[in-house]
Design an enzyme around this catalytic site. Structure first.
Site, mmCIF file in Angstrom:
data_model
loop_
_atom_site.group_PDB
_atom_site.id
_atom_site.type_symbol
_atom_site.label_atom_id
_atom_site.label_comp_id
_atom_site.label_asym_id
_atom_site.label_seq_id
_atom_site.Cartn_x
_atom_site.Cartn_y
_atom_site.Cartn_z
ATOM 1 N N GLU A 47 0.809 -1.221 0.000
ATOM 2 C CA GLU A 47 0.000 0.000 0.000
ATOM 3 C C GLU A 47 0.847 1.279 0.000
ATOM 4 O O GLU A 47 0.524 2.247 -0.693
ATOM 5 C CB GLU A 47 -0.909 -0.009 1.228
ATOM 6 C CG GLU A 47 -1.774 1.201 1.405
ATOM 7 C CD GLU A 47 -2.597 1.130 2.674
ATOM 8 O OE1 GLU A 47 -3.135 2.170 3.057
ATOM 9 O OE2 GLU A 47 -2.704 0.049 3.267
ATOM 10 N N ASP A 48 1.931 1.275 0.758
ATOM 11 C CA ASP A 48 2.660 2.523 1.012
ATOM 12 C C ASP A 48 4.046 2.616 0.394
ATOM 13 O O ASP A 48 4.716 3.636 0.572
ATOM 14 C CB ASP A 48 2.818 2.730 2.519
ATOM 15 C CG ASP A 48 1.504 3.006 3.220
ATOM 16 O OD1 ASP A 48 0.512 3.315 2.536
ATOM 17 O OD2 ASP A 48 1.468 2.906 4.451
#
Length: 95
Positions: free
Chosen positions: A74-75
């Protein structure tokens, strides 16, 4: 009775996550602070380890790796395929 987990597996996943969040081009910090993001996933895995101490029969290595790596796709620039290659399908699916 506790569910077991390996310190070596923990260290491998911790290092991967720390490097992914620090080397993702933005030296990711905990939002609203100047604390490196590794503090966040360290706290998450602490909760998982506490739960593993209370429950028997769980896959502790899977739980610890997923906790440490939970934000990598996600990051960061980390891909699902990279997680499969490094940690296996079960971890990548858990993440």
């Amino acid at each position: 009775m506790a569910s077991e987990w390996s310190q070596d597996i923990y260290i491998n996943a911790y290092r991967f996550a720390a490097e992914a969040h620090w080397n993702s081009g933005n030296k990711q910090l905990v939002p609203g602070t100047d604390i490196p993001y590794l503090m966040h996933f360290s706290l998450v895995v602490m909760e998982v380890i506490a739960a593993l101490e209370k429950e028997a029969g769980l896959d502790g290595n899977l739980a610890v790796q997923c906790a440490l790596l939970h934000d990598t796709i996600e990051d960061t620039d980390t891909t699902y395929d990279q997680l499969v290659e490094k940690f296996g399908v079960a971890v990548a699916d858990g993440v």
